[in-house]
Motif scaffolding. Structure first.
Motif, mmCIF file in Angstrom:
data_model
loop_
_atom_site.group_PDB
_atom_site.id
_atom_site.type_symbol
_atom_site.label_atom_id
_atom_site.label_comp_id
_atom_site.label_asym_id
_atom_site.label_seq_id
_atom_site.Cartn_x
_atom_site.Cartn_y
_atom_site.Cartn_z
ATOM 1 N N LYS A 54 0.849 -1.191 0.000
ATOM 2 C CA LYS A 54 0.000 0.000 0.000
ATOM 3 C C LYS A 54 0.884 1.239 0.000
ATOM 4 O O LYS A 54 1.803 1.372 0.815
ATOM 5 C CB LYS A 54 -0.882 0.020 1.255
ATOM 6 C CG LYS A 54 -1.749 1.271 1.401
ATOM 7 C CD LYS A 54 -2.590 1.218 2.660
ATOM 8 C CE LYS A 54 -3.275 2.548 2.954
ATOM 9 N NZ LYS A 54 -4.178 2.974 1.877
ATOM 10 N N VAL A 55 0.637 2.138 -0.941
ATOM 11 C CA VAL A 55 1.436 3.357 -1.024
ATOM 12 C C VAL A 55 1.035 4.300 0.113
ATOM 13 O O VAL A 55 -0.141 4.662 0.259
ATOM 14 C CB VAL A 55 1.252 4.056 -2.384
ATOM 15 C CG1 VAL A 55 2.046 5.355 -2.423
ATOM 16 C CG2 VAL A 55 1.686 3.133 -3.520
ATOM 17 N N LEU A 56 2.014 4.677 0.897
ATOM 18 C CA LEU A 56 1.781 5.566 2.042
ATOM 19 C C LEU A 56 2.148 7.008 1.720
ATOM 20 O O LEU A 56 1.383 7.929 2.027
ATOM 21 C CB LEU A 56 2.605 5.087 3.241
ATOM 22 C CG LEU A 56 2.366 3.647 3.707
ATOM 23 C CD1 LEU A 56 3.374 3.280 4.792
ATOM 24 C CD2 LEU A 56 0.940 3.484 4.217
ATOM 25 N N TYR A 57 3.329 7.189 1.135
ATOM 26 C CA TYR A 57 3.862 8.525 0.894
ATOM 27 C C TYR A 57 4.571 8.547 -0.456
ATOM 28 O O TYR A 57 4.742 7.523 -1.110
ATOM 29 C CB TYR A 57 4.870 8.917 1.991
ATOM 30 C CG TYR A 57 4.402 8.609 3.389
ATOM 31 C CD1 TYR A 57 3.366 9.341 3.973
ATOM 32 C CD2 TYR A 57 4.982 7.582 4.131
ATOM 33 C CE1 TYR A 57 2.917 9.055 5.249
ATOM 34 C CE2 TYR A 57 4.549 7.282 5.403
ATOM 35 C CZ TYR A 57 3.514 8.013 5.961
ATOM 36 O OH TYR A 57 3.077 7.717 7.221
ATOM 37 N N GLY A 58 5.013 9.736 -0.837
ATOM 38 C CA GLY A 58 5.785 9.852 -2.062
ATOM 39 C C GLY A 58 6.307 11.255 -2.262
ATOM 40 O O GLY A 58 5.944 12.190 -1.532
ATOM 41 N N THR A 59 7.171 11.402 -3.262
ATOM 42 C CA THR A 59 7.695 12.709 -3.646
ATOM 43 C C THR A 59 7.611 12.858 -5.154
ATOM 44 O O THR A 59 7.678 11.874 -5.899
ATOM 45 C CB THR A 59 9.165 12.878 -3.211
ATOM 46 O OG1 THR A 59 9.957 11.838 -3.806
ATOM 47 C CG2 THR A 59 9.301 12.827 -1.705
ATOM 48 N N CYS A 60 7.484 14.087 -5.583
ATOM 49 C CA CYS A 60 7.314 14.390 -7.002
ATOM 50 C C CYS A 60 8.007 15.719 -7.284
ATOM 51 O O CYS A 60 7.662 16.733 -6.664
ATOM 52 C CB CYS A 60 5.819 14.469 -7.305
ATOM 53 S SG CYS A 60 5.428 14.808 -9.011
ATOM 54 N N PHE A 61 8.984 15.718 -8.187
ATOM 55 C CA PHE A 61 9.773 16.920 -8.447
ATOM 56 C C PHE A 61 9.907 17.189 -9.945
ATOM 57 O O PHE A 61 10.336 16.318 -10.704
ATOM 58 C CB PHE A 61 11.180 16.793 -7.857
ATOM 59 C CG PHE A 61 11.221 16.814 -6.364
ATOM 60 C CD1 PHE A 61 11.186 18.008 -5.662
ATOM 61 C CD2 PHE A 61 11.297 15.622 -5.654
ATOM 62 C CE1 PHE A 61 11.226 18.021 -4.275
ATOM 63 C CE2 PHE A 61 11.340 15.625 -4.270
ATOM 64 C CZ PHE A 61 11.295 16.820 -3.571
ATOM 65 N N LEU A 62 9.549 18.397 -10.358
ATOM 66 C CA LEU A 62 9.904 18.936 -11.667
ATOM 67 C C LEU A 62 10.624 20.240 -11.397
ATOM 68 O O LEU A 62 9.999 21.210 -10.948
ATOM 69 C CB LEU A 62 8.664 19.153 -12.536
ATOM 70 C CG LEU A 62 8.813 19.786 -13.933
ATOM 71 C CD1 LEU A 62 8.971 21.302 -13.916
ATOM 72 C CD2 LEU A 62 9.967 19.166 -14.702
ATOM 73 N N MET A 63 11.925 20.266 -11.633
ATOM 74 C CA MET A 63 12.691 21.477 -11.320
ATOM 75 C C MET A 63 13.706 21.733 -12.415
ATOM 76 O O MET A 63 14.472 20.843 -12.795
ATOM 77 C CB MET A 63 13.364 21.341 -9.953
ATOM 78 C CG MET A 63 12.364 21.192 -8.813
ATOM 79 S SD MET A 63 13.033 21.493 -7.170
ATOM 80 C CE MET A 63 14.187 20.142 -7.028
#
Length: 389
Positions: free
Chosen positions: A146-155
């Motif tokens: 089960k996915v709990l957390y995450g990060t997503c970056f466009l920089m």
């Protein structure tokens, strides 16, 4: 398959992005490229000459009975008017992202299409590429739990270093959240479903931008009129919380585009601006396991960056896949995945993120959208007419 069993396609908007659509379109099973149009007739004529099609006015294109799908590649502030006119003319529509500038206009287009029994699709369709489908299969199989957390970056440091006229990127309706956010949100919605709440911060790191790209704007300054850095926390209906950062104020960074952290492991999703890449996952605390998408449908590199003309293709760029997905839904009753409903939900999330970034607090998202139906390798191959990738 005869041309008569295909859907005729007219492209409105012959700017920078149109070339990859026009180049890819003949390779898809259910599409027949008929004509293009632009407010600048000479631009439409140039593209028509390159691809052996007719150049028409927008009105003439919408009136053509042999055009069943309109692909709307105009600038964002024209998306609503052109898509609405095409739906009113009885055409199915596939538009570039964002579906519209205003969220209410997007919802209106979704309702209009449904009322008329027409399909409304929208980019990005990159989540249907080899990389996106590999990531989806791992999530659906429970490989990271089960996915709990995450990060997503466009920089990055914006568009002024490569785009011939980047002005609109820094005006209302532009900015990294509306320009690039759709790719990342579509990928996340495909994996996790709807967003229910957002929190955010928004700012502009630079008051002006100096254009260094080749073209008529070279050496000119652009006044920035929209946030160029947005930092947000997205809460999904599955319970996952994703740190979501879009910025054009960063010279260099080391973040992966998307990482998801589950109860049984972690997952790295490749750049959702492209169709291929390498997916990585872990089994709990073990080393990363890499799965390249190069041998999958719509995962093989086929695109050479214009900034590096001497290099071999290094990216998978199958833009037009979403148009083929729409055509298959019309002709064969297959699922419609890159839908206007998905794009409309993503746009509401983006506007809420911008609002939360400026005003603070948490904003509830009112719309909901189901995760798109998974696309198998067999499903993907059925869309492709060429013998090989």
């Amino acid at each position: 398959m005869s041309d008569m069993s295909k859907l005729g396609v007219g492209v409105i908007g012959c700017g920078n992005i149109s070339t990859i659509y026009l180049r890819n379109m003949p390779n898809f099973r259910d599409l027949r490229l008929v004509a293009c149009a632009d407010l600048r007739p000479e631009v439409a004529r140039d593209q028509a000459g390159l691809f052996g099609i007719e150049a028409l006015t927008i009105g003439a294109l919408l009136a053509r009975p042999d055009i069943q799908i309109v692909v709307n590649l105009t600038t964002p502030n024209a998306h609503f008017a052109v898509s609405h006119a095409a739906l009113t003319a009885g055409k199915h529509v596939f538009g570039e992202k964002p579906i519209t500038v205003e969220a209410a206009d997007a919802a209106a287009l979704v309702a209009e299409a449904a009322q008329r029994g027409l399909k409304l699709g929208c980019a990005p369709d990159t989540f249907l590429g080899g990389g996106g489908r590999t990531a989806r299969e791992l999530v659906d199989a429970g490989r990271i739990g089960k996915v709990l957390y995450g990060t997503c970056f466009l920089m990055s440091h914006g568009m002024e270093h490569w785009h011939p006229d980047p002005t609109f990127f820094f005006k209302p309706g532009g900015g990294p959240i509306l320009d690039m956010g759709p790719y990342y949100l579509a990928a996340l919605i495909n994996l996790l479903g709807s967003v229910t709440h957002v929190q955010g911060r928004a700012s502009s790191g630079f008051a002006t931008r100096l254009v260094s790209s080749k073209g008529p704007m070279n050496g000119k300054s652009i006044t920035v009129e929209t946030p160029t850095t947005v930092m947000a926390l997205l809460h999904f209906e599955t319970g996952a919380d994703i740190v979501f950062t879009m910025s054009w104020d960063v010279w260099k960074h080391g973040h992966a585009p998307i990482e998801l952290y589950g109860t049984e492991g972690s997952l790295r999703v490749p750049d959702p601006n492209f169709f291929g890449g390498v997916v990585q996952y872990t089994e709990k605390g073990s080393d990363w396991i890499s799965l390249a998408a190069d041998d999958r449908a719509f995962g093989k590199p086929n695109w050479r960056s214009p900034n590096w003309p001497d290099h071999m293709p290094s990216q998978a760029n199958y833009r037009c896949l979403g148009v083929a997905d729409l055509a298959s839904a019309v002709l064969h009753g297959t699922p419609h995945r890159a839908s206007g409903a998905l794009a409309s939900h993503a746009l509401e999330v983006m506007h809420a993120t911008l609002k939360a970034g400026v005003e603070g607090g948490e904003i509830a998202i009112h719309s909901r959208v189901d995760r798109p139906a998974a696309m198998s390798e067999t499903d993907a191959l059925a869309l492709w007419a060429a013998e090989t990738f």
